[in-house]
Design an enzyme around this catalytic site. Structure first.
Site, PDB file in Angstrom:
ATOM      1  N   ASP A 193      59.477 -30.145 100.777  1.00 39.50           N
ATOM      2  CA  ASP A 193      59.335 -31.352  99.962  1.00 39.50           C
ATOM      3  C   ASP A 193      60.122 -32.494 100.597  1.00 39.50           C
ATOM      4  OD1 ASP A 193      57.668 -30.134  98.033  1.00 39.50           O
ATOM      5  OD2 ASP A 193      59.393 -29.234  97.046  1.00 39.50           O
ATOM      6  N   LYS A 205      55.151 -24.687 102.807  1.00 35.41           N
ATOM      7  CA  LYS A 205      54.262 -25.352 101.842  1.00 35.41           C
ATOM      8  C   LYS A 205      54.378 -26.855 102.035  1.00 35.41           C
ATOM      9  CE  LYS A 205      55.156 -25.852  97.239  1.00 35.41           C
ATOM     10  NZ  LYS A 205      54.803 -27.217  96.789  1.00 35.41           N
ATOM     11  N   ASP A 229      49.393 -27.606  99.363  1.00 36.15           N
ATOM     12  CA  ASP A 229      49.482 -27.621  97.893  1.00 36.15           C
ATOM     13  C   ASP A 229      48.996 -28.977  97.361  1.00 36.15           C
ATOM     14  OD1 ASP A 229      50.279 -27.208  95.249  1.00 36.15           O
ATOM     15  OD2 ASP A 229      52.417 -27.460  95.669  1.00 36.15           O
ATOM     16  N   LYS A 274      46.401 -29.203  94.917  1.00 37.15           N
ATOM     17  CA  LYS A 274      45.981 -29.021  93.512  1.00 37.15           C
ATOM     18  C   LYS A 274      44.744 -29.846  93.145  1.00 37.15           C
ATOM     19  CE  LYS A 274      50.639 -28.029  91.695  1.00 37.15           C
ATOM     20  NZ  LYS A 274      51.520 -28.377  92.816  1.00 37.15           N
ATOM     21  N   LEU A 275      43.630 -29.550  93.788  1.00 40.96           N
ATOM     22  CA  LEU A 275      42.408 -30.322  93.522  1.00 40.96           C
ATOM     23  C   LEU A 275      41.897 -30.105  92.096  1.00 40.96           C
ATOM     24  CD1 LEU A 275      42.552 -30.206  96.697  1.00 40.96           C
ATOM     25  CD2 LEU A 275      40.075 -30.475  96.645  1.00 40.96           C
ATOM     26  N   ASP A 278      38.477 -31.985  90.097  1.00 42.32           N
ATOM     27  CA  ASP A 278      37.485 -33.064  89.967  1.00 42.32           C
ATOM     28  C   ASP A 278      36.142 -32.411  89.635  1.00 42.32           C
ATOM     29  OD1 ASP A 278      36.055 -35.554  90.253  1.00 42.32           O
ATOM     30  OD2 ASP A 278      37.610 -36.221  91.645  1.00 42.32           O
ATOM     31  N   ILE A 279      35.076 -33.156  89.640  1.00 38.29           N
ATOM     32  CA  ILE A 279      33.777 -32.533  89.361  1.00 38.29           C
ATOM     33  C   ILE A 279      33.445 -31.574  90.512  1.00 38.29           C
ATOM     34  CG2 ILE A 279      32.922 -34.433  87.926  1.00 38.29           C
ATOM     35  CD1 ILE A 279      31.249 -35.329  90.371  1.00 38.29           C
ATOM     36  N   ASN A 332      31.042 -30.945  92.591  1.00 40.21           N
ATOM     37  CA  ASN A 332      30.520 -31.394  93.889  1.00 40.21           C
ATOM     38  C   ASN A 332      31.601 -32.081  94.726  1.00 40.21           C
ATOM     39  OD1 ASN A 332      28.224 -31.784  95.732  1.00 40.21           O
ATOM     40  ND2 ASN A 332      28.668 -33.956  95.357  1.00 40.21           N
ATOM     41  N   THR A 333      32.431 -32.877  94.068  1.00 41.78           N
ATOM     42  CA  THR A 333      33.509 -33.570  94.790  1.00 41.78           C
ATOM     43  C   THR A 333      34.515 -32.568  95.353  1.00 41.78           C
ATOM     44  OG1 THR A 333      33.218 -35.488  93.375  1.00 41.78           O
ATOM     45  CG2 THR A 333      35.332 -35.316  94.521  1.00 41.78           C
ATOM     46  N   THR A 351      54.252 -25.488  85.100  1.00 36.25           N
ATOM     47  CA  THR A 351      55.473 -25.064  84.398  1.00 36.25           C
ATOM     48  C   THR A 351      56.159 -26.238  83.707  1.00 36.25           C
ATOM     49  OG1 THR A 351      56.490 -25.110  86.576  1.00 36.25           O
ATOM     50  CG2 THR A 351      56.063 -22.957  85.637  1.00 36.25           C
ATOM     51  N   GLN A 373      64.478 -26.397  87.287  1.00 35.70           N
ATOM     52  CA  GLN A 373      63.636 -25.243  86.959  1.00 35.70           C
ATOM     53  C   GLN A 373      64.176 -24.587  85.689  1.00 35.70           C
ATOM     54  OE1 GLN A 373      60.855 -24.533  88.278  1.00 35.70           O
ATOM     55  NE2 GLN A 373      60.814 -24.935  90.480  1.00 35.70           N
ATOM     56  N   ARG A 422      64.579 -26.083  97.181  1.00 35.71           N
ATOM     57  CA  ARG A 422      65.970 -26.519  97.317  1.00 35.71           C
ATOM     58  C   ARG A 422      66.996 -25.440  97.647  1.00 35.71           C
ATOM     59  NH1 ARG A 422      65.176 -29.812  91.964  1.00 35.71           N
ATOM     60  NH2 ARG A 422      63.679 -28.099  91.817  1.00 35.71           N
TER      61      ARG A 422
HETATM   62  O1  C5P Z   1      63.117 -26.741  94.973  1.00 34.82           O
HETATM   63  P1  C5P Z   1      62.354 -25.692  94.239  1.00 34.82           P
HETATM   64  O2  C5P Z   1      62.649 -24.268  94.724  1.00 34.82           O
HETATM   65  O3  C5P Z   1      62.454 -25.815  92.742  1.00 34.82           O
HETATM   66  O4  C5P Z   1      60.820 -25.970  94.665  1.00 34.82           O
HETATM   67  C1  C5P Z   1      59.744 -25.272  94.115  1.00 34.82           C
HETATM   68  C2  C5P Z   1      58.463 -25.792  94.689  1.00 34.82           C
HETATM   69  O5  C5P Z   1      57.385 -25.181  93.989  1.00 34.82           O
HETATM   70  C3  C5P Z   1      58.264 -27.299  94.565  1.00 34.82           C
HETATM   71  O6  C5P Z   1      57.488 -27.721  95.695  1.00 34.82           O
HETATM   72  C4  C5P Z   1      57.463 -27.428  93.282  1.00 34.82           C
HETATM   73  O7  C5P Z   1      56.658 -28.575  93.264  1.00 34.82           O
HETATM   74  C5  C5P Z   1      56.600 -26.174  93.332  1.00 34.82           C
HETATM   75  N1  C5P Z   1      56.105 -25.714  92.043  1.00 34.82           N
HETATM   76  C6  C5P Z   1      56.935 -25.351  90.989  1.00 34.82           C
HETATM   77  N2  C5P Z   1      56.403 -24.896  89.807  1.00 34.82           N
HETATM   78  C7  C5P Z   1      55.088 -24.799  89.668  1.00 34.82           C
HETATM   79  C8  C5P Z   1      54.220 -25.158  90.707  1.00 34.82           C
HETATM   80  C9  C5P Z   1      54.782 -25.613  91.895  1.00 34.82           C
HETATM   81  O8  C5P Z   1      58.154 -25.425  91.119  1.00 34.82           O
HETATM   82  N3  C5P Z   1      54.588 -24.323  88.562  1.00 34.82           N
END
Ligand code: C5P
Length: 233
Positions: A10, A32, A59, A61-62, A64-65, A67-68, A120, A191, A212
């Site tokens: 990230d 990722k 990552d 996360k698409l 949309d409709i 076809n798109t 989440t 989290q 992190r």
């Molecule tokens: O820094 P951390 O370990 O919390 O990063 C978790 C990664 O997982 C981040 O890229 C976050 O966007 C992603 N993520 C998440 N929970 C989700 C889906 C994705 O923490 N439900």
């Protein structure tokens, strides 16, 4: 693909990402790439990381409709990423269209497709009061997981705490990719429901996504090795 630790890169730029990954030398961890980095740098960040020998989970996360999403997935199919994803709430029609788009003209599909169920960041109260989904959150997650499985997807993103029940419901080969991982002795940050890499292994996660605890560690390589030691070895 076996169990593995995926580092959530990230970062806001390619320069920062590559400088971070340079520290790993020949280790070449699975990474990722999320929306921020991809929108900032475009497809070149993917080709650069693949060329350096990293496996890549894109990552984006698409949603949309159908076809798109199918047309967008057809573009992604040429990137050679190992995993990409979409929102299961786009419905089974959208998920099947995505699989079609991701399948190459020769019938192969080297990229695994994973569904996000409920983010989440969405609480059960928000889901019920704002989205008017009257089920419980766990029931919704499991139902979306079944929809994803029935649409031909390879797995879902979920909490490590849900990996066991998802495998029971959708089969042991249905992949669970699980963020929300923290070392027993490290900060939780934003989290809420977290587990250690060792506990995620016990419950049966296939991949842990760790940001992190590795990226902000004083010694990221040591933190990565610790994750691998707890989760894979
Ligand atoms: O820094 P951390 O370990 O919390 O990063 C978790 C990664 O997982 C981040 O890229 C976050 O966007 C992603 N993520 C998440 N929970 C989700 C889906 C994705 O923490 N439900």
């Amino acid at each position: 693909m076996g169990k593995d630790v995926i580092i959530a890169c990230d970062f806001e730029s390619k320069a920062k990402t590559l400088a971070f990954l340079d520290r790993f030398g020949e280790l070449r961890p699975f990474v990722k790439i999320g929306m921020e980095l991809y929108y900032a740098e475009g497809p070149s960040i993917v080709s650069e990381l693949k060329a350096r020998g990293h496996k890549v989970f894109l990552d984006l996360k698409l949603h949309d409709i159908p076809n798109t999403v199918k047309c967008a997935m057809a573009v992604l199919s040429s990137f050679g990423v190992d995993i990409c994803n979409l929102h299961a709430s786009g419905t089974s029609n959208m998920m099947r269209a995505a699989i079609e788009g991701l399948t190459r003209p020769d019938g192969s599909r080297p990229t695994k497709l994973i569904a996000v169920t409920q983010l989440t960041s969405t609480s059960e109260e928000m889901m019920q009061k704002e989205l008017l989904i009257s089920e419980t959150l766990p029931n919704t997650v499991l139902h979306y997981a079944k929809n994803a499985k029935n649409s031909g997807l390879d797995g879902i993103v979920c909490s490590p705490l849900e990996a066991g029940i998802v495998h029971e419901t959708c089969g042991s080969d249905f992949l669970t990719i699980t963020p929300g991982v923290r070392f027993a002795d490290s900060a939780v940050g934003d989290q809420v429901r977290v587990t250690t890499p060792a506990r995620a292994k016990e419950i049966g996660s296939d991949y842990i996504v760790v940001g992190r605890p590795i990226t902000a560690a004083e010694d990221p390589v040591a933190a990565y090795r610790r994750c691998v030691a707890e989760f894979v070895d």
